[in-house]
Scaffold this motif. Sequence first.
Motif, PDB file in Angstrom:
ATOM      1  N   ASP A 240     -46.504  17.073   9.022  1.00  0.00           N
ATOM      2  CA  ASP A 240     -46.435  17.993   7.889  1.00  0.00           C
ATOM      3  C   ASP A 240     -47.770  18.678   7.631  1.00  0.00           C
ATOM      4  O   ASP A 240     -48.840  18.096   7.837  1.00  0.00           O
ATOM      5  CB  ASP A 240     -46.027  17.238   6.617  1.00  0.00           C
ATOM      6  CG  ASP A 240     -44.612  16.683   6.690  1.00  0.00           C
ATOM      7  OD1 ASP A 240     -43.773  17.313   7.368  1.00  0.00           O
ATOM      8  OD2 ASP A 240     -44.356  15.629   6.080  1.00  0.00           O
ATOM      9  N   THR A 241     -47.703  19.914   7.183  1.00  0.00           N
ATOM     10  CA  THR A 241     -48.854  20.565   6.563  1.00  0.00           C
ATOM     11  C   THR A 241     -48.882  20.120   5.099  1.00  0.00           C
ATOM     12  O   THR A 241     -47.861  20.184   4.409  1.00  0.00           O
ATOM     13  CB  THR A 241     -48.713  22.092   6.651  1.00  0.00           C
ATOM     14  OG1 THR A 241     -48.632  22.479   8.026  1.00  0.00           O
ATOM     15  CG2 THR A 241     -49.888  22.786   5.991  1.00  0.00           C
ATOM     16  N   LEU A 242     -50.038  19.679   4.621  1.00  0.00           N
ATOM     17  CA  LEU A 242     -50.130  19.063   3.296  1.00  0.00           C
ATOM     18  C   LEU A 242     -51.173  19.773   2.432  1.00  0.00           C
ATOM     19  O   LEU A 242     -52.312  19.964   2.858  1.00  0.00           O
ATOM     20  CB  LEU A 242     -50.508  17.592   3.431  1.00  0.00           C
ATOM     21  CG  LEU A 242     -50.785  16.832   2.127  1.00  0.00           C
ATOM     22  CD1 LEU A 242     -49.522  16.735   1.268  1.00  0.00           C
ATOM     23  CD2 LEU A 242     -51.327  15.435   2.421  1.00  0.00           C
ATOM     24  N   ILE A 243     -50.767  20.121   1.204  1.00  0.00           N
ATOM     25  CA  ILE A 243     -51.689  20.664   0.216  1.00  0.00           C
ATOM     26  C   ILE A 243     -51.741  19.671  -0.936  1.00  0.00           C
ATOM     27  O   ILE A 243     -50.747  19.432  -1.616  1.00  0.00           O
ATOM     28  CB  ILE A 243     -51.230  22.045  -0.298  1.00  0.00           C
ATOM     29  CG1 ILE A 243     -50.873  22.984   0.860  1.00  0.00           C
ATOM     30  CG2 ILE A 243     -52.307  22.647  -1.202  1.00  0.00           C
ATOM     31  CD1 ILE A 243     -52.005  23.311   1.782  1.00  0.00           C
ATOM     32  N   GLY A 244     -52.907  19.086  -1.178  1.00  0.00           N
ATOM     33  CA  GLY A 244     -53.039  17.986  -2.121  1.00  0.00           C
ATOM     34  C   GLY A 244     -53.030  18.421  -3.578  1.00  0.00           C
ATOM     35  O   GLY A 244     -53.263  19.586  -3.923  1.00  0.00           O
ATOM     36  N   GLU A 245     -52.776  17.462  -4.434  1.00  0.00           N
ATOM     37  CA  GLU A 245     -52.674  17.675  -5.882  1.00  0.00           C
ATOM     38  C   GLU A 245     -53.878  18.428  -6.435  1.00  0.00           C
ATOM     39  O   GLU A 245     -55.028  18.119  -6.137  1.00  0.00           O
ATOM     40  CB  GLU A 245     -52.565  16.321  -6.581  1.00  0.00           C
ATOM     41  CG  GLU A 245     -52.521  16.395  -8.087  1.00  0.00           C
ATOM     42  CD  GLU A 245     -52.551  15.035  -8.744  1.00  0.00           C
ATOM     43  OE1 GLU A 245     -52.515  14.976  -9.983  1.00  0.00           O
ATOM     44  OE2 GLU A 245     -52.626  14.014  -8.026  1.00  0.00           O
ATOM     45  N   GLY A 246     -53.599  19.444  -7.259  1.00  0.00           N
ATOM     46  CA  GLY A 246     -54.649  20.159  -7.965  1.00  0.00           C
ATOM     47  C   GLY A 246     -55.461  21.122  -7.132  1.00  0.00           C
ATOM     48  O   GLY A 246     -56.417  21.717  -7.640  1.00  0.00           O
ATOM     49  N   ALA A 247     -55.097  21.323  -5.860  1.00  0.00           N
ATOM     50  CA  ALA A 247     -55.844  22.267  -5.024  1.00  0.00           C
ATOM     51  C   ALA A 247     -55.662  23.689  -5.557  1.00  0.00           C
ATOM     52  O   ALA A 247     -54.583  24.056  -6.021  1.00  0.00           O
ATOM     53  CB  ALA A 247     -55.386  22.179  -3.576  1.00  0.00           C
ATOM     54  N   LYS A 248     -56.717  24.488  -5.473  1.00  0.00           N
ATOM     55  CA  LYS A 248     -56.678  25.877  -5.912  1.00  0.00           C
ATOM     56  C   LYS A 248     -57.031  26.757  -4.710  1.00  0.00           C
ATOM     57  O   LYS A 248     -58.146  26.689  -4.184  1.00  0.00           O
ATOM     58  CB  LYS A 248     -57.662  26.135  -7.058  1.00  0.00           C
ATOM     59  CG  LYS A 248     -57.518  25.163  -8.230  1.00  0.00           C
ATOM     60  CD  LYS A 248     -56.127  25.137  -8.857  1.00  0.00           C
ATOM     61  CE  LYS A 248     -56.043  24.141 -10.000  1.00  0.00           C
ATOM     62  NZ  LYS A 248     -54.666  23.960 -10.505  1.00  0.00           N
TER      63      LYS A 248
END
Length: 350
Positions: A240-248
Amino acid sequence: MDALKFFRRAVEPSLADIVAWTGAKAPEGADLAMKIVDVAPLDKARSGDLAFLDNPKYVGQLEKTRASAVLIGAKHADKTPAGVIPLVVGEPYRACALVSAKIYPEATRPGSLFDGAGVEPGANVHQTARLESGVTVDPGAVIGPRAEIGAGTVIHPNAVIGPDVRIGRNCVIGANSSVLNALIGDDVIIHPGVRIGQDGFGFAMSPRGHLKVPQIGRVIIQDHVEIGANTTIDRGANRDTLIGEGAKIDNLVQIAHNVSIGRHCVIVSQVGISGSTEISDFVVVAGQAGITGHLKIGMGAQIGAQAGVMADVPPGAKMGGSPARNAREWLKSVAWVDNMMKKGHGEPKA
């Protein structure tokens, strides 16, 4: 500012309200019942406005401001002109953001473009899609088979939500964006034109031609992420491509397949991140930086604007230049080259 405003004021707070919201300290004897009508920059503020000073570059504007009150650090509070109430706080910029959000809550989260609720005429929602109560779907939006969308989420015009996509609660999916092969958490804002979950750029290269590698992974976007306009996030190839919590993530960013971005990272405009790179929590990547594939960027690292990162970056490092290196060393080398040029050592020979 022009009399026409696109955002409506929800409240006119008193100084007492602002002190309560921000934890600022007002001077003894200040009129805490005073109403604040608006927020404005130092040089444009008028009576009834709240301004702030965070960057010492603007101390000159502070000394001339006509604001009624200023959020300001203790270091510069004594430079506040007579008639202006200094509200001393540790982080003036953050404090002003808190106040602005109270006054203009509509500006923090895009609502329906049609001031409606529910599925508007002209939207196309597949009969097998499941929408919780309170979902808004604007005209022209398409929601595919078996998609699931949580309460309070707004889908703007002409957005496309693919089959089996899951979107959490209180999200915003901007106009003309597409979300495919993705699982999205709560309180996520996706601005117009974003592309999520399309093919990653994967080919088995050969002199006989380039064979397409099926991209069978997903995009996982955790809670409280914000993604700027026209950014692209490819789905994973075999993970998976993952974008973590709270990333802007700013506008016009390219995130390739299998990339993992940690919690509360900041990725600025025109950054490109190549496949399978892992970015740890609280990393900052400045504008137009490029990061090659299969690297590891350590927690809290800072990548300077236009840097070209071609090797792993340790936690907390500050990098600059291309190829990227320790920012202090890079600046020294630039200064050395400039010095040599000034001395004539760098001039071409006839």
